[in-house]
Structure formats: C-alpha cells, structure tokens
Design a protein around this motif. Sequence first.
Motif, PDB file in Angstrom:
ATOM      1  N   ALA A  17       0.837  -1.202   0.000  1.00  0.00           N
ATOM      2  CA  ALA A  17       0.000   0.000   0.000  1.00  0.00           C
ATOM      3  C   ALA A  17       0.876   1.257   0.000  1.00  0.00           C
ATOM      4  O   ALA A  17       0.472   2.314  -0.500  1.00  0.00           O
ATOM      5  CB  ALA A  17      -0.931   0.001   1.214  1.00  0.00           C
ATOM      6  N   LEU A  18       2.098   1.146   0.539  1.00  0.00           N
ATOM      7  CA  LEU A  18       3.060   2.260   0.543  1.00  0.00           C
ATOM      8  C   LEU A  18       3.883   2.315  -0.747  1.00  0.00           C
ATOM      9  O   LEU A  18       4.733   3.191  -0.907  1.00  0.00           O
ATOM     10  CB  LEU A  18       4.025   2.115   1.735  1.00  0.00           C
ATOM     11  CG  LEU A  18       3.452   2.379   3.130  1.00  0.00           C
ATOM     12  CD1 LEU A  18       4.398   1.837   4.210  1.00  0.00           C
ATOM     13  CD2 LEU A  18       3.211   3.882   3.335  1.00  0.00           C
ATOM     14  N   GLY A  19       3.622   1.375  -1.657  1.00  0.00           N
ATOM     15  CA  GLY A  19       4.376   1.336  -2.908  1.00  0.00           C
ATOM     16  C   GLY A  19       5.774   0.769  -2.741  1.00  0.00           C
ATOM     17  O   GLY A  19       6.658   1.022  -3.564  1.00  0.00           O
ATOM     18  N   ILE A  20       5.997   0.010  -1.658  1.00  0.00           N
ATOM     19  CA  ILE A  20       7.319  -0.582  -1.389  1.00  0.00           C
ATOM     20  C   ILE A  20       7.280  -2.084  -1.673  1.00  0.00           C
ATOM     21  O   ILE A  20       6.366  -2.785  -1.232  1.00  0.00           O
ATOM     22  CB  ILE A  20       7.737  -0.341   0.087  1.00  0.00           C
ATOM     23  CG1 ILE A  20       7.894   1.160   0.337  1.00  0.00           C
ATOM     24  CG2 ILE A  20       9.028  -1.100   0.424  1.00  0.00           C
ATOM     25  CD1 ILE A  20       7.990   1.525   1.813  1.00  0.00           C
ATOM     26  N   GLU A  21       8.249  -2.559  -2.422  1.00  0.00           N
ATOM     27  CA  GLU A  21       8.369  -3.993  -2.748  1.00  0.00           C
ATOM     28  C   GLU A  21       8.816  -4.758  -1.497  1.00  0.00           C
ATOM     29  O   GLU A  21       9.892  -4.497  -0.964  1.00  0.00           O
ATOM     30  CB  GLU A  21       9.424  -4.150  -3.855  1.00  0.00           C
ATOM     31  CG  GLU A  21       9.719  -5.564  -4.292  1.00  0.00           C
ATOM     32  CD  GLU A  21       8.892  -5.971  -5.507  1.00  0.00           C
ATOM     33  OE1 GLU A  21       8.822  -7.183  -5.785  1.00  0.00           O
ATOM     34  OE2 GLU A  21       8.315  -5.073  -6.166  1.00  0.00           O
ATOM     35  N   PRO A  22       8.011  -5.707  -1.007  1.00  0.00           N
ATOM     36  CA  PRO A  22       8.442  -6.477   0.178  1.00  0.00           C
ATOM     37  C   PRO A  22       9.517  -7.499  -0.192  1.00  0.00           C
ATOM     38  O   PRO A  22       9.676  -7.812  -1.371  1.00  0.00           O
ATOM     39  CB  PRO A  22       7.163  -7.191   0.637  1.00  0.00           C
ATOM     40  CG  PRO A  22       6.092  -6.855  -0.339  1.00  0.00           C
ATOM     41  CD  PRO A  22       6.704  -6.165  -1.502  1.00  0.00           C
ATOM     42  N   PRO A  23      10.230  -8.028   0.793  1.00  0.00           N
ATOM     43  CA  PRO A  23      11.219  -9.082   0.502  1.00  0.00           C
ATOM     44  C   PRO A  23      10.525 -10.335  -0.023  1.00  0.00           C
ATOM     45  O   PRO A  23       9.339 -10.533   0.191  1.00  0.00           O
ATOM     46  CB  PRO A  23      11.866  -9.355   1.860  1.00  0.00           C
ATOM     47  CG  PRO A  23      10.964  -8.761   2.879  1.00  0.00           C
ATOM     48  CD  PRO A  23      10.170  -7.695   2.220  1.00  0.00           C
ATOM     49  N   PHE A  24      11.286 -11.190  -0.708  1.00  0.00           N
ATOM     50  CA  PHE A  24      10.727 -12.444  -1.211  1.00  0.00           C
ATOM     51  C   PHE A  24      10.311 -13.329  -0.040  1.00  0.00           C
ATOM     52  O   PHE A  24      11.068 -13.515   0.905  1.00  0.00           O
ATOM     53  CB  PHE A  24      11.749 -13.193  -2.072  1.00  0.00           C
ATOM     54  CG  PHE A  24      12.069 -12.504  -3.357  1.00  0.00           C
ATOM     55  CD1 PHE A  24      11.054 -12.185  -4.246  1.00  0.00           C
ATOM     56  CD2 PHE A  24      13.365 -12.148  -3.684  1.00  0.00           C
ATOM     57  CE1 PHE A  24      11.330 -11.533  -5.452  1.00  0.00           C
ATOM     58  CE2 PHE A  24      13.653 -11.500  -4.884  1.00  0.00           C
ATOM     59  CZ  PHE A  24      12.639 -11.193  -5.766  1.00  0.00           C
ATOM     60  N   PHE A  25       9.110 -13.904  -0.146  1.00  0.00           N
ATOM     61  CA  PHE A  25       8.564 -14.728   0.934  1.00  0.00           C
ATOM     62  C   PHE A  25       9.435 -15.957   1.216  1.00  0.00           C
ATOM     63  O   PHE A  25       9.484 -16.444   2.340  1.00  0.00           O
ATOM     64  CB  PHE A  25       7.138 -15.152   0.563  1.00  0.00           C
ATOM     65  CG  PHE A  25       6.438 -15.951   1.621  1.00  0.00           C
ATOM     66  CD1 PHE A  25       6.136 -15.403   2.854  1.00  0.00           C
ATOM     67  CD2 PHE A  25       6.078 -17.274   1.389  1.00  0.00           C
ATOM     68  CE1 PHE A  25       5.483 -16.142   3.837  1.00  0.00           C
ATOM     69  CE2 PHE A  25       5.427 -18.020   2.364  1.00  0.00           C
ATOM     70  CZ  PHE A  25       5.136 -17.445   3.582  1.00  0.00           C
ATOM     71  N   TRP A  26      10.123 -16.452   0.181  1.00  0.00           N
ATOM     72  CA  TRP A  26      10.863 -17.703   0.335  1.00  0.00           C
ATOM     73  C   TRP A  26      12.318 -17.482   0.763  1.00  0.00           C
ATOM     74  O   TRP A  26      13.039 -18.452   0.970  1.00  0.00           O
ATOM     75  CB  TRP A  26      10.812 -18.512  -0.955  1.00  0.00           C
ATOM     76  CG  TRP A  26      11.274 -17.748  -2.150  1.00  0.00           C
ATOM     77  CD1 TRP A  26      12.569 -17.629  -2.597  1.00  0.00           C
ATOM     78  CD2 TRP A  26      10.465 -16.978  -3.041  1.00  0.00           C
ATOM     79  NE1 TRP A  26      12.603 -16.834  -3.710  1.00  0.00           N
ATOM     80  CE2 TRP A  26      11.330 -16.424  -4.017  1.00  0.00           C
ATOM     81  CE3 TRP A  26       9.091 -16.699  -3.124  1.00  0.00           C
ATOM     82  CZ2 TRP A  26      10.861 -15.591  -5.048  1.00  0.00           C
ATOM     83  CZ3 TRP A  26       8.637 -15.882  -4.150  1.00  0.00           C
ATOM     84  CH2 TRP A  26       9.512 -15.340  -5.090  1.00  0.00           C
ATOM     85  N   GLU A  27      12.728 -16.229   0.908  1.00  0.00           N
ATOM     86  CA  GLU A  27      14.101 -15.965   1.367  1.00  0.00           C
ATOM     87  C   GLU A  27      14.139 -15.941   2.880  1.00  0.00           C
ATOM     88  O   GLU A  27      13.599 -15.013   3.505  1.00  0.00           O
ATOM     89  CB  GLU A  27      14.602 -14.628   0.817  1.00  0.00           C
ATOM     90  CG  GLU A  27      15.276 -14.773  -0.524  1.00  0.00           C
ATOM     91  CD  GLU A  27      16.024 -13.508  -0.918  1.00  0.00           C
ATOM     92  OE1 GLU A  27      16.536 -13.474  -2.043  1.00  0.00           O
ATOM     93  OE2 GLU A  27      16.076 -12.558  -0.111  1.00  0.00           O
ATOM     94  N   ARG A  28      14.786 -16.915   3.476  1.00  0.00           N
ATOM     95  CA  ARG A  28      14.739 -17.040   4.929  1.00  0.00           C
ATOM     96  C   ARG A  28      16.106 -16.898   5.589  1.00  0.00           C
ATOM     97  O   ARG A  28      16.180 -16.767   6.803  1.00  0.00           O
ATOM     98  CB  ARG A  28      14.143 -18.398   5.313  1.00  0.00           C
ATOM     99  CG  ARG A  28      12.763 -18.674   4.719  1.00  0.00           C
ATOM    100  CD  ARG A  28      11.667 -17.832   5.320  1.00  0.00           C
ATOM    101  NE  ARG A  28      10.451 -17.903   4.531  1.00  0.00           N
ATOM    102  CZ  ARG A  28       9.565 -18.905   4.592  1.00  0.00           C
ATOM    103  NH1 ARG A  28       9.758 -19.900   5.430  1.00  0.00           N
ATOM    104  NH2 ARG A  28       8.488 -18.895   3.833  1.00  0.00           N
ATOM    105  N   PHE A  29      17.181 -16.973   4.807  1.00  0.00           N
ATOM    106  CA  PHE A  29      18.508 -16.902   5.454  1.00  0.00           C
ATOM    107  C   PHE A  29      19.432 -15.938   4.733  1.00  0.00           C
ATOM    108  O   PHE A  29      19.050 -15.374   3.745  1.00  0.00           O
ATOM    109  CB  PHE A  29      19.141 -18.300   5.555  1.00  0.00           C
ATOM    110  CG  PHE A  29      18.434 -19.135   6.593  1.00  0.00           C
ATOM    111  CD1 PHE A  29      18.710 -18.972   7.944  1.00  0.00           C
ATOM    112  CD2 PHE A  29      17.445 -20.030   6.224  1.00  0.00           C
ATOM    113  CE1 PHE A  29      18.032 -19.720   8.900  1.00  0.00           C
ATOM    114  CE2 PHE A  29      16.773 -20.779   7.181  1.00  0.00           C
ATOM    115  CZ  PHE A  29      17.061 -20.614   8.510  1.00  0.00           C
TER     116      PHE A  29
END
Lengths: 163, 163
Positions: free
Chosen positions: A151-163
């Motif tokens: 909603a802020l127009g910011i790309e979130p980190p990839f859901f599958w990147e955990r480490f």
Amino acid sequence: MTTTATATKQFMSTEQLLEHWQGHRNLTRRVIEAFPEKELFEFSVGGMRPFAKLALELIGIGGPALKGIVDGTTEAYNEEAFNPKTKEEILKKWDEETGVINHYFGQISEERFQETFNLFGEYEFPVYQNILYFVDNEIHHRGQGYTYLRALGIEPPFFWERF
Amino acid sequence: MTTTATATKQFMSTEQLLEHWQGHRNLTRRVIEAFPEKELFEFSVGGMRPFAKLALELIGIGGPALKGIVDGTTEAYNEEAFNPKTKEEILKKWDEETGVINHYFGQISEERFQETFNLFGEYEFPVYQNILYFVDNEIHHRGQGYTYLRALGIEPPFFWERF
C-alpha cells in the motif's frame, strides 16, 4: 501436566522446527527493515496496528514464552516491557531475542513438547501447539506487513528468502 | 532422493501436522466466506491479487502437491485448471480438497518426509519443508485477506478459531 498425544510417525525434528522458525524470524526482520522509520510506527490499513506494534507483539511472545515454558512460570504476557522509539532499537532487540529463543528452545525435551502448559497463565495447550502458534502468528502479522508495504508502494522481501 | 537430516528429537507427529493444517484450512474457509461476493473477486489493497485469486492459489497447491509427492510426478503447478465464478464454487472445491489432502497425506511415510522431492518440477526441498511451505503460504496470504476485510470494514474471524 498431561501427555495429550501419542507420538507415532515423526513429521519433523525439534532442530528442524527451530531452524524453520528462525528462518521466518529472519524474513520478518527484513520486513521491519523495509519500512521507512515514520511509516513503521505510524502507517496502517483499515484501523489495524502499525507494523512496529506488531513486531513488539512478536518480540513479547517468542523469547518470554519459551522462558516461561522452561522455567514453568505462568507470568502474564507483557507487551509494555519494551517501548522502543526507533527502528534500530527494534532490530537490536530482535537480534537479542534470536539468542534467547535458541537458548530456551534447546532446553525443551521431546516429551515436554507433548505436555500441556498454561502459557502466560492463559493459553493451556500442548507445548508444540503453543510454539506453532508463535510461528503462525508471526507469519499472519507479517502478511499484514506485506500489505502495508504494498500500500506504501514498497516492494516487500521475497517470501521464500529465509537466510 | 537423499535423506537430508537425521531425525533426532521429535517436534510433532505427522497426524498432528495434518490436524494443524486442516485447522488452518478451516479458518481460511471462514475468511473466504466473510468476503461479500463482489469484493472476493475484485477488492484488493496496493495492487495485490483479490482474495479469490489467493484462494485459488491455495487450492492449486495443497491437494495437487501432495498427489505429486505420493505419485512421484513433477507436473508443473497449474492454477488455471479451476476457474470459478462464484464464492460457492470456491467453497465447494475447498471442501473437496480437504478429503484429497487427507487421502494423500496419509500415504506419505515417516522416511519420505525427510527425502528431497522436486515439487511441481521446480521446488527441490525435503518433503516436510515443502508441506510447511504450503501451510505458511496459506497463513501469509490469509493475513493479506484479513487486511482486505479490515479495509472493507468487515470483522475477520478469530485467528485462533480453527474448528
């Protein structure tokens, strides 16, 4: 305390659960980082809590809950114990809790995971279910955080990147 | 296929994981139900997919993925296989998949959960990690759904109600 289930086929080991949880915690840390300072503390959608508040809830659960399980104390959940004003303070505490979680988790025996415990004097479930709840609750709130970022127009980190 | 981890202390049994997952699926079903028909297919926040699309993703993963694991097939993930126009169609398919998941999950041996499998010909991980991913992905998307509902002024179901 009573044993609630007969362990039959193993789905995963305790070490695997801990690694899985800490992987999720790494991702949540990235989501905290992705928020601009002001929006972390102020922005929300639909009248929900800003992401800083959600992160404080998570900080107030993981380590303190495991300590309660290991020490056998049923002190109430207390989110007010930590009241940071900056993103940096939150991230610093987040990293400290990583060690706290590892420390206490390692002290829980295989049998104990199947015993019921009245967590925070309020949530009486088998220990493994309480711990699954911590992880699920984190994923749930982080899903809200992803929506805030979008909603802020910011790309979130990839859901599958955990480490 | 190789065994990637040595099973030591058990965190939870396979039956407990299945019960946990189906509890989450019950909650997600309630979230689908909570959307008004039109908003289910059209409303979103920040340019993300409407909740109907997210529900179709979940329907396209659980049952088909377990079938792939059991049959040893690496057919690609296909979301287009099911293209419903109403909430009722989605809920009906959701309920059918409950049985499909139970059916295939029960055929996975303890050893198999620790073996790597190239799910959908694309995601090469131990089976237990793939299954955790299905649950996590559902909680994650449902967290978005909660935010959509709040943005619509609709009270979402309680997070802890699973049955």
